[in-house]
Design a protein around this motif. Structure first.
Motif, PDB file in Angstrom:
ATOM      1  N   ASP A  18       0.849  -1.196   0.000  1.00 26.97           N
ATOM      2  CA  ASP A  18       0.000   0.000   0.000  1.00 26.97           C
ATOM      3  C   ASP A  18       0.884   1.246   0.000  1.00 26.97           C
ATOM      4  O   ASP A  18       2.073   1.178  -0.296  1.00 26.97           O
ATOM      5  N   ARG A  19       0.288   2.353   0.371  1.00 24.79           N
ATOM      6  CA  ARG A  19       1.007   3.628   0.377  1.00 24.79           C
ATOM      7  C   ARG A  19       2.290   3.557   1.212  1.00 24.79           C
ATOM      8  O   ARG A  19       3.299   4.182   0.889  1.00 24.79           O
ATOM      9  N   CYS A 136      -9.667   0.855  -2.282  1.00 28.32           N
ATOM     10  CA  CYS A 136      -9.740   2.196  -1.708  1.00 28.32           C
ATOM     11  C   CYS A 136      -9.546   3.276  -2.785  1.00 28.32           C
ATOM     12  O   CYS A 136      -8.630   3.182  -3.608  1.00 28.32           O
ATOM     13  N   CYS A 141      -3.436   4.876  -2.328  1.00 30.76           N
ATOM     14  CA  CYS A 141      -3.614   3.895  -1.248  1.00 30.76           C
ATOM     15  C   CYS A 141      -3.610   2.476  -1.806  1.00 30.76           C
ATOM     16  O   CYS A 141      -2.659   1.727  -1.614  1.00 30.76           O
ATOM     17  N   TYR A 156     -13.690   3.699   0.834  1.00 29.98           N
ATOM     18  CA  TYR A 156     -12.342   3.810   1.390  1.00 29.98           C
ATOM     19  C   TYR A 156     -12.022   2.667   2.338  1.00 29.98           C
ATOM     20  O   TYR A 156     -12.912   2.099   2.952  1.00 29.98           O
ATOM     21  N   CYS A 161      -8.349   7.285   5.280  1.00 28.81           N
ATOM     22  CA  CYS A 161      -8.395   7.549   3.841  1.00 28.81           C
ATOM     23  C   CYS A 161      -9.661   8.334   3.475  1.00 28.81           C
ATOM     24  O   CYS A 161      -9.625   9.186   2.593  1.00 28.81           O
TER      25      CYS A 161
END
Ligand SMILES: [Zn+2]
Length: 184
Positions: A18-19, A136, A141, A156, A161
């Motif tokens: 993810d991020r 998301c 994300c 989300y 988020c």
């Protein structure tokens, strides 16, 4: 044996990327992913890491297709995973409880992971619908989720988020829903 509960394996695996980065950069990351899953114990090496990363990409593609409204592609991808990774149920005797069904714990760790994740996801989809799989919408994300809202409106992965500026309007709508349910 609650097969639907194995859907968590699919979501947890996809969300290792993810991020924040890629939690499966090395074997330590894979050990961490498996740590809470006693039925997935076993020796793992770098080849297994590559296999699990490949599985992650295949599972993500199911979520991306479903989230993008391409239900046929999502189902086709999930069916393909079910064929590649069949489950092997067995009868086993449990102390005091007689015979019960469980999944065979033979085979490599990635195979067992894949069979459970694909079957779990398929059972959830059969029960609730493929449109419950979401990605998301917050920029950058990419985490996935199973939408359990009555309105099927989740956008989300988290409140964090939902609160990001690019999704403010929907985020407010989401918060109102949460408030009505007494969540906040
Ligand atoms: Zn998110």
């Amino acid at each position: 044996m609650d097969l639907a509960s194995y859907a968590d394996l699919a979501i947890e695996l996809v969300n290792t990327q993810d991020r924040a980065g890629d939690a499966l950069r090395d074997l330590d990351g894979l050990h961490a992913l498996l740590a809470r899953r006693p039925h997935l114990n076993g020796r793992i090496g770098h080849r297994d890491l590559d296999t699990v990363r490949g599985l992650r990409a295949q599972l993500r593609a199911v979520f991306v297709a479903a989230s993008g409204g391409d239900e046929d592609e999502a189902i086709e991808r999930l069916n393909s995973l079910l064929i590649q990774h069949p489950i092997h149920p067995q009868l086993a005797r449990h102390q005091d409880h007689g015979w019960h069904m469980r999944l065979n714990e033979a085979g490599s760790v990635p195979d067992r992971y894949a069979a459970r994740a694909a079957m779990g996801l398929a059972v959830k989809v059969a029960e609730h619908g493929i449109d419950r799989l979401g990605v998301c919408r917050a920029d950058g994300c990419g985490r996935v989720f199973f939408d359990t809202t009555a309105s099927r409106s989740r956008r989300y992965c988290s409140d964090r988020c939902a609160g990001r500026p690019n999704g403010m309007v929907t985020a407010l709508a989401h918060r109102n829903t949460v408030t009505r349910d007494g969540g906040q």
